[in-house]
Design a protein around this motif. Structure first.
Motif, short mmCIF file in Angstrom:
data_model
loop_
_atom_site.label_atom_id
_atom_site.label_comp_id
_atom_site.label_asym_id
_atom_site.label_seq_id
_atom_site.Cartn_x
_atom_site.Cartn_y
_atom_site.Cartn_z
N MET A 74 -7.35 79.52 18.94
CA MET A 74 -7.45 78.09 19.15
C MET A 74 -6.95 77.30 17.93
SD MET A 74 -8.46 77.49 22.20
CE MET A 74 -8.99 75.78 22.09
N ARG A 75 -7.12 77.86 16.76
CA ARG A 75 -6.68 77.20 15.53
C ARG A 75 -5.17 76.99 15.53
NH1 ARG A 75 -8.87 80.70 11.25
NH2 ARG A 75 -10.85 80.02 12.15
N GLY A 76 -4.46 77.84 16.26
CA GLY A 76 -3.01 77.74 16.30
C GLY A 76 -2.49 76.75 17.33
N GLN A 77 -3.41 76.13 18.10
CA GLN A 77 -3.00 75.16 19.11
C GLN A 77 -2.69 73.80 18.49
OE1 GLN A 77 -3.19 75.92 22.82
NE2 GLN A 77 -3.05 77.91 21.81
N LEU B 192 -4.01 71.28 22.85
CA LEU B 192 -5.45 71.15 23.05
C LEU B 192 -5.77 70.12 24.13
CD1 LEU B 192 -6.76 71.27 19.37
CD2 LEU B 192 -7.15 72.97 21.15
N ARG B 193 -5.05 69.00 24.11
CA ARG B 193 -5.26 67.98 25.14
C ARG B 193 -4.99 68.55 26.53
NH1 ARG B 193 -2.11 64.46 21.97
NH2 ARG B 193 -0.47 64.63 23.55
N ASP C 261 -8.82 61.79 20.67
CA ASP C 261 -9.92 61.87 19.71
C ASP C 261 -10.67 63.20 19.83
OD1 ASP C 261 -9.31 59.41 18.69
OD2 ASP C 261 -10.84 58.33 19.83
N LEU C 262 -10.93 63.63 21.07
CA LEU C 262 -11.63 64.91 21.26
C LEU C 262 -10.74 66.08 20.85
CD1 LEU C 262 -13.56 64.42 24.63
CD2 LEU C 262 -14.52 64.67 22.33
N ARG D 126 -9.84 70.38 17.14
CA ARG D 126 -8.92 71.02 16.19
C ARG D 126 -9.62 71.22 14.85
NH1 ARG D 126 -4.54 67.22 13.68
NH2 ARG D 126 -6.53 66.43 12.85
N ASP D 127 -10.33 70.19 14.40
CA ASP D 127 -11.03 70.29 13.11
C ASP D 127 -12.16 71.32 13.18
OD1 ASP D 127 -9.32 68.34 12.21
OD2 ASP D 127 -10.77 66.69 12.41
#
Length: 255
Positions: free
Chosen positions: A36-39, A44-45, A53-54, A59-60
């Motif tokens: 997921m960190r690589g998305q 992600l959206r 915003d989400l 991502r963070d």
């Protein structure tokens, strides 16, 4: 949310231990978090159908996800989740001995962690089980988890001495428990609103009722599947005419 029903045991008067526990699939969670960190934000959206915003928030979160998190970075799973089902469970109002019982009987399905116990310490995240996340195991999380969740449920049932699983999860999440590998009898409570003589599932109410059913099993220490027919929270009542061996219907008059 899944609950196993095991035979009654003698009363244990020893102090209740609510020490946070390690998730069974912590290594898998770390592996998925790295994926997921690589998305990108756009990915992600799209993956989770969320706002900008989400997408940034998650991502963070995945960037901060640690294989060995500090104590202040985690919380017990039962207190981490929100949503209508968890409103019905209302885990924060459970007594310590309720939580201790739930630790052995209540299982939480998770897209990231696979299967969780109430006291399993987890990091904040968002990853729905139905997400089409591509990994080395396939193009969805269902492919990633394979029969691992079902096998874990079988193993837990063997420890507690049960052959029955009460399925209080959504279809999206329960689909992650491979039925061909699951060796337990599964009973799925179904909650319906009756209006003009016609029963209908209303998602908002059904979700809360599934959480309330899990709470009922925990607080009443139910060991016999037939006993869940006594569930009356929210005005529901068991309806034998709409039930079959696998799906037990509970109805109430629509507001």
């Amino acid at each position: 949310m899944l609950v196993t029903l095991s035979p009654a045991k003698s009363l244990d008067l020893s102090p209740v231990d609510l020490t946070p526990t390690q998730p069974q699939f912590a290594q898998d969670a770390a592996r998925l978090a790295r994926t997921m960190r690589g998305q990108t934000l756009t990915q992600l959206r799209s993956l989770m159908a969320i706002s900008d915003d989400l997408a940034r928030l998650n991502r963070d979160r995945f960037r901060a996800f640690s294989d060995m998190p500090e104590a202040e970075a985690v919380k017990p799973a039962a207190w981490m989740f929100d949503g209508d089902t968890y409103t019905g469970l209302d885990a924060r109002s459970l007594q310590p001995d309720d939580i201790a019982f739930a630790q052995d009987h209540l299982c939480i399905l998770s897209g990231l962690y696979g299967l969780l116990r109430p006291l399993d310490a987890i990091q904040p995240y968002r990853l729905e089980m139905g997400s089409r996340l591509k990994t080395r195991r396939g193009s969805t999380l269902y492919a990633y988890w394979g029969d691992a969740i079902a096998q874990a449920l079988n193993a837990q049932a063997a420890v507690t001495g049960t052959q029955t699983l009460i399925n209080c999860a959504s279809q999206e999440y329960f689909a992650a428990a491979n039925r061909s590998a699951l060796k337990l009898r599964v009973i799925t409570p179904q909650f319906l609103e009756v209006k003009d003589g016609r029963p209908k599932i209303v998602s908002f109410f059904a979700k809360r009722a599934r959480g309330a059913m899990a709470r009922y099993i925990v607080t009443e220490r139910l060991t016999d599947p037939d006993a869940i027919r006594g569930f009356t929270a929210g005005g529901y009542a068991y309806d034998p005419d709409l039930s079959d061996d696998a799906t037990w219907a509970f109805t109430r008059t629509a507001a």
